[in-house]
Scaffold this motif. Structure first.
Motif, mmCIF file in Angstrom:
data_model
loop_
_atom_site.group_PDB
_atom_site.id
_atom_site.type_symbol
_atom_site.label_atom_id
_atom_site.label_comp_id
_atom_site.label_asym_id
_atom_site.label_seq_id
_atom_site.Cartn_x
_atom_site.Cartn_y
_atom_site.Cartn_z
ATOM 1 N N TYR A 169 58.844 46.236 20.291
ATOM 2 C CA TYR A 169 58.975 46.476 21.727
ATOM 3 C C TYR A 169 58.395 45.322 22.538
ATOM 4 N N ASN A 170 59.009 45.094 23.678
ATOM 5 C CA ASN A 170 58.575 44.065 24.623
ATOM 6 C C ASN A 170 57.449 44.652 25.469
ATOM 7 N N ILE A 201 66.463 47.868 33.087
ATOM 8 C CA ILE A 201 66.164 47.240 31.792
ATOM 9 C C ILE A 201 66.853 48.056 30.713
ATOM 10 N N THR A 202 67.650 47.407 29.863
ATOM 11 C CA THR A 202 68.273 48.109 28.747
ATOM 12 C C THR A 202 67.168 48.627 27.833
ATOM 13 N N TYR A 278 68.894 39.943 21.191
ATOM 14 C CA TYR A 278 68.890 40.646 22.468
ATOM 15 C C TYR A 278 67.467 41.001 22.879
ATOM 16 N N LEU A 279 66.692 41.469 21.893
ATOM 17 C CA LEU A 279 65.281 41.784 22.170
ATOM 18 C C LEU A 279 64.490 40.505 22.432
ATOM 19 N N GLY A 282 64.680 39.008 25.763
ATOM 20 C CA GLY A 282 64.202 39.828 26.875
ATOM 21 C C GLY A 282 65.269 40.681 27.525
ATOM 22 N N LYS A 283 66.418 40.844 26.868
ATOM 23 C CA LYS A 283 67.516 41.614 27.457
ATOM 24 C C LYS A 283 67.378 43.115 27.212
ATOM 25 N N ALA A 284 66.443 43.488 26.366
ATOM 26 C CA ALA A 284 66.188 44.898 26.088
ATOM 27 C C ALA A 284 64.706 45.069 25.800
#
Length: 439
Positions: A169-170, A201-202, A278-279, A282-284
């Motif tokens: 997780y971000n 945020i996705t 993608y993670l 920073g896109k999700a």
């Protein structure tokens, strides 16, 4: 060399324990090829070519280690050539069993434990390794070997240990949604998904083009949370059914996340590596995948500290504990049965060289969990230590390591259908139970 500290991690279940032992440097290396063969490499001028099928095609750090090990073998043994057949992971098992049906396996094959090993053993397609098992005594852990054994015979040596359900997780995205750490309950998890959506945020990066992620990385652990650690074994034994309410509830999680639009819209057109990207980009906010991909997400990433790791949260009235991760010993190296004497000798030379302490050492240095007792330096990656700490409580089985392949594939199709609004959890459960009942 100076004395190293001991690092021990253990789990409570068979095929779940992993120990990374840090001991004093020095002394002989277990499984040294020269010692095993009397230093015979290069003495025979006749070239032997071995075919080898493996799934090491994606840009994962462990795949690089495996292919480098094959190259090192060919350099050390110039009279033995390895003709590689690299097959993408999503298609690998299908091709393996197609070749097995035709009794046309490669000379050396990467195989999976449990349910996937069973038909190869029943067909007498793999050579027992009993006579050479002393090579790995004290190195490869017994609890990692057991999944590749049947009827008193050992058929493969595992290359790595993996947990398939790590939540990456971000941290910044979670903080934006009001969470300083990953949720510990399912209710909080759903709340996080909703708040991430509100922030545009996705919530979850999913790459389900290959279909296995929902089946393996998601449903292995979600099934454990709702139905308990032994549910899959009880299903195979006929003591439980996929149509049981607890399992239907587990499938309903995928349905609920779909309806909340938690996944990226192109989830079924994106593969697992693209979902990692993608993670990373920073896109999700979240990506659920194996421990292996931590090499890309954190260990080799300059911005790796942006990401945390966690396990799937507890669920209401669940029969399973929340500190359990779904794990399995993977990438067993097996040899085809009935090779002629020259190929058999070459294949044994290869497996001894490949599944060597040096290879496990390289994997560990690259941040890969290994099913062995090995000697390491002080430069153990802190992210790897964190992964051991996260996964050392207990382990649940991985879905497709227990359930027959055809049933797992049908489950994948049903789960993917749910993500595009087709079918119901009840129907998915009924379909795979009906297929299992035909066995």
């Amino acid at each position: 060399m100076k004395t190293k500290k001991w690092l021990k991690m253990s789990t409570a279940l068979t095929l779940a324990a992993i120990m990374l032992v840090v001991t004093a440097c020095g002394g002989g290396s277990k499984g040294n090829t020269n010692e095993q063969t009397g230093g015979t490499e290069g003495n025979n001028n006749e070239t032997v070519t071995l075919s080898m099928m493996h799934p090491w095609t994606s840009p994962n750090v462990d795949n690089d280690v495996y292919k480098a090990r094959i190259a090192a073998f060919e350099e050390k043994f110039p009279n033995i050539k390895i003709k590689q057949d690299g097959v993408a992971a999503a298609q690998y098992k299908t091709k393996l069993f197609t070749l097995a049906t035709a009794n046309n396996l490669s000379d050396v094959n990467v195989v999976w434990p449990g349910a996937d090993l069973e038909p190869l053993v029943k067909g007498n397609l793999l050579m027992p390794l009993n006579d050479v098992m002393s090579t790995w005594e004290g190195l490869v852990r017994e609890d990692a070997l057991v999944g590749f054994a049947a009827n008193g015979n050992q058929y493969a040596i595992p290359s790595k240990r993996n947990f398939v359900d790590i939540v990456y997780y971000n941290k910044e995205h979670l903080a934006t949604a009001g969470y300083e750490k990953f949720p510990e309950t399912y209710e909080e998890f759903i709340d996080l998904v909703k708040k991430l959506k509100e922030k545009d945020i996705t919530p979850i990066a999913l790459g389900n083009k290959e279909k296995w992620p929902l089946q393996s990385s998601y449903m292995s652990t979600i099934t454990q949370r709702f139905a308990g650690t032994d549910f899959l074994e009880r299903v195979v034994a006929g003591e439980a059914k996929f149509t049981d309410p607890e399992f239907v509830q587990a499938i309903s999680v995928i349905d609920e996340l779909t309806k909340l639009e938690a996944f990226n819209v192109d989830a079924n057109n994106m593969d697992s590596v693209q979902a990692q990207d993608y993670l990373i980009q920073g896109k999700a906010a979240i990506h659920i995948s194996s421990a292996t991909v931590d090499g890309r997400i954190r260990m080799s990433n300059e911005a790796g500290d942006k990401f945390g790791i966690a396990l799937f949260p507890s669920v209401p009235n669940g029969k399973g504990e929340a500190n359990v991760s779904a794990g399995v010993a993977q990438y067993g190296i097996g040899i085809k049965a009935d090779l002629d004497e020259k190929k058999k000798a070459a294949a044994l030379e290869f497996i001894k060289f490949f599944a060597h302490e040096d290879m496990y050492m390289e994997l560990a240095k690259a941040g890969i969990l290994v099913p062995v007792n090995i000697e390491l330096g002080d430069d153990v990656n802190p992210y790897l230590k964190e992964m051991y700490e996260l996964t050392n409580q207990a382990s649940a089985p991985v879905f497709d390591a227990i359930i027959p392949t055809n049933v797992a594939k049908e489950f994948e199709n049903g789960l993917q259908a749910l993500t595009v609004g087709r079918g119901t959890p009840e129907q998915v459960a009924a379909d795979i139970q009906a297929l299992l009942d035909k066995k």
